[in-house]
Design a protein around this motif. Sequence first.
Motif, short mmCIF file in Angstrom:
data_model
loop_
_atom_site.label_atom_id
_atom_site.label_comp_id
_atom_site.label_asym_id
_atom_site.label_seq_id
_atom_site.Cartn_x
_atom_site.Cartn_y
_atom_site.Cartn_z
N ASP A 197 0.84 -1.33 -0.19
CA ASP A 197 0.01 0.09 0.01
C ASP A 197 0.97 1.32 -0.01
O ASP A 197 0.48 2.32 0.38
CB ASP A 197 -0.91 0.17 1.33
N VAL A 198 2.17 0.95 -0.49
CA VAL A 198 3.05 2.34 -0.35
C VAL A 198 3.88 2.07 -1.71
O VAL A 198 4.18 1.14 -2.31
CB VAL A 198 4.03 2.38 0.70
N MET A 199 3.80 3.58 -2.65
CA MET A 199 4.74 3.42 -3.77
C MET A 199 5.54 4.81 -3.59
O MET A 199 5.23 5.85 -2.96
CB MET A 199 3.89 3.49 -4.86
N VAL A 200 6.73 4.69 -4.41
CA VAL A 200 7.44 6.07 -4.36
C VAL A 200 8.02 6.45 -5.70
O VAL A 200 7.88 5.51 -6.42
CB VAL A 200 8.75 5.89 -3.50
N ASN A 201 8.36 7.69 -6.01
CA ASN A 201 8.97 7.99 -7.16
C ASN A 201 9.95 9.11 -6.98
O ASN A 201 9.64 10.06 -6.06
CB ASN A 201 7.83 8.46 -8.13
N PHE A 202 11.08 8.90 -7.57
CA PHE A 202 12.18 10.00 -7.59
C PHE A 202 12.04 10.84 -9.04
O PHE A 202 12.27 9.95 -10.06
CB PHE A 202 13.68 9.53 -7.39
N TYR A 203 12.41 11.91 -8.91
CA TYR A 203 12.59 12.88 -10.38
C TYR A 203 13.32 13.75 -9.96
O TYR A 203 13.34 14.49 -8.79
CB TYR A 203 11.20 12.89 -10.95
N ILE A 204 13.63 14.63 -11.02
CA ILE A 204 14.20 15.91 -11.18
C ILE A 204 13.25 17.01 -11.54
O ILE A 204 12.62 16.84 -12.40
CB ILE A 204 15.52 16.01 -12.05
N ASN A 205 13.14 18.15 -10.94
CA ASN A 205 12.35 19.13 -11.19
C ASN A 205 13.04 20.47 -11.33
O ASN A 205 13.30 20.71 -10.04
CB ASN A 205 10.95 19.34 -10.51
N LEU A 206 13.66 21.03 -12.42
CA LEU A 206 14.36 22.15 -12.22
C LEU A 206 15.63 21.65 -11.53
O LEU A 206 16.38 20.88 -12.10
CB LEU A 206 13.72 23.36 -11.65
N SER A 207 16.10 22.10 -10.45
CA SER A 207 17.22 22.22 -9.54
C SER A 207 17.08 21.06 -8.56
O SER A 207 17.79 21.23 -7.71
CB SER A 207 18.22 23.20 -9.37
N LYS A 208 15.90 20.54 -8.47
CA LYS A 208 15.35 19.84 -7.34
C LYS A 208 15.28 18.48 -7.37
O LYS A 208 14.89 18.03 -8.58
CB LYS A 208 14.17 20.37 -6.80
N LEU A 209 15.92 17.67 -6.58
CA LEU A 209 15.41 16.20 -6.43
C LEU A 209 14.38 15.88 -5.62
O LEU A 209 14.38 16.36 -4.25
CB LEU A 209 16.77 15.37 -5.81
N CYS A 210 13.49 15.34 -6.04
CA CYS A 210 12.09 15.36 -5.49
C CYS A 210 11.78 13.67 -5.26
O CYS A 210 12.10 12.85 -5.93
CB CYS A 210 10.96 15.70 -6.44
N LEU A 211 11.02 13.62 -4.17
CA LEU A 211 10.44 12.24 -3.84
C LEU A 211 9.03 12.35 -3.53
O LEU A 211 8.53 13.38 -2.77
CB LEU A 211 11.11 11.81 -2.51
N THR A 212 8.14 11.50 -4.09
CA THR A 212 6.99 11.57 -3.85
C THR A 212 6.29 10.08 -3.39
O THR A 212 6.92 9.14 -3.84
CB THR A 212 5.98 11.90 -5.11
N VAL A 213 5.94 10.36 -2.13
CA VAL A 213 5.40 8.91 -1.74
C VAL A 213 3.76 8.84 -1.62
O VAL A 213 3.02 9.73 -1.30
CB VAL A 213 5.86 8.92 -0.20
N TYR A 214 3.21 7.84 -2.19
CA TYR A 214 1.83 7.55 -2.49
C TYR A 214 1.43 6.53 -1.02
O TYR A 214 2.01 5.31 -0.89
CB TYR A 214 1.56 7.14 -3.50
N GLN A 215 0.42 6.53 -0.49
CA GLN A 215 -0.41 5.65 0.36
C GLN A 215 -1.60 5.22 -0.07
O GLN A 215 -2.31 6.28 -0.71
CB GLN A 215 -0.60 6.49 1.62
N LEU A 216 -1.85 4.03 -0.41
CA LEU A 216 -2.88 3.63 -1.16
C LEU A 216 -3.84 2.89 0.01
O LEU A 216 -3.53 2.46 0.80
CB LEU A 216 -2.39 2.65 -2.44
N HIS A 217 -5.11 2.68 -0.72
CA HIS A 217 -5.86 1.60 -0.09
C HIS A 217 -6.73 0.92 -1.02
O HIS A 217 -6.95 1.48 -2.05
CB HIS A 217 -6.94 2.29 1.27
N VAL A 218 -6.95 -0.14 -0.72
CA VAL A 218 -7.61 -1.22 -1.75
C VAL A 218 -9.09 -0.95 -1.92
O VAL A 218 -9.77 -0.89 -0.71
CB VAL A 218 -7.41 -2.68 -1.53
N LEU A 219 -9.66 -0.53 -3.13
CA LEU A 219 -11.01 -0.66 -3.24
C LEU A 219 -11.76 -1.89 -3.06
O LEU A 219 -11.47 -2.94 -3.56
CB LEU A 219 -11.54 0.25 -4.26
#
Length: 297
Positions: A197-219
């Motif tokens: 129930d957790v996913m992550v993504n790394f990416y560059i946006n301009l000069s920033k190193l970004c981490l996005t974390v998603y919490q999920l629930h099952v339908l």
Amino acid sequence: MLNPQRSLSELPKMSSTSQVERAVLEEEFNWLLREEVHAVLKQLQDVLKEASRRFALPSPGLETQLKQENFILGSSTMDQVKGVLTLQGEALTQADINLKMAKSSQLLHFQFRDDKQWKLQQIQDARNHLNQALHLLSCRDETYHFKTGAEVNKLMDAVMLQLTRARNRLTTPASLTLPELATGGLMKMFNPLMPGDVMVNFYINLSKLCLTVYQLHVLPPNTTKNFKPAGSSVVHNPGAMFELNNNRFEVSHVHKVECVVPWLSDALVFFTISLQLCQQLKDKISVFSSFWNSRSF
């Protein structure tokens, strides 16, 4: 003596020029092709070499000499996600992440496996485009004689294309679907493995190193909720839905943290300066060409 720095806006129009003035224009244009173009190309190479230094990678067999940089992830407004990222050139060699689950307040800790590192394709692509721009410039050394303004413009267009692509790779992160994130290689990087129930993504946006974390629930399978799968996006919002392995999920919480990478900021400035130099040279060529519409300039 001709003044090569003379404002191009002061050049007389052909309709009112004498033969002498026409000869002056010819000579100034020849000076531009012979001298100023190479001066601009040298300046461009110097700027882009500085940019290239920011992307520097070691020679084969000297990987340990590449500087490792640690960046602290966090936000002043939230503490659900904290962590430290280790960046070595284009590769994330370590990620140490603490996640506080939104509902249970349970604290989870993840880090990259020792045998894994994550290549940031955006940085790799930007560096490749930069190297291609430098290669184009190196093919026209100071001994090369440009015969027409069109030839100069063609070179500038080719260089600008590579620099624009390099800049765009850093300013425009890839859009991904949620199933692509869920099944991507990044989810296999961590020890322990991320829960389902957790996913992550790394990416560059301009000069920033970004981490996005998603919490999920099952339908629930029998849910009456209107199910509508989300499309591609850089960051998905709470409420986004997707289907994977016959299960339906909804994003319940999204946490985004980032850190500034100073050398990426430098590189973006160098790209902008270089694009401006290219355009200024094209503008000078354009002013002269307007006086010889009937001839190949």
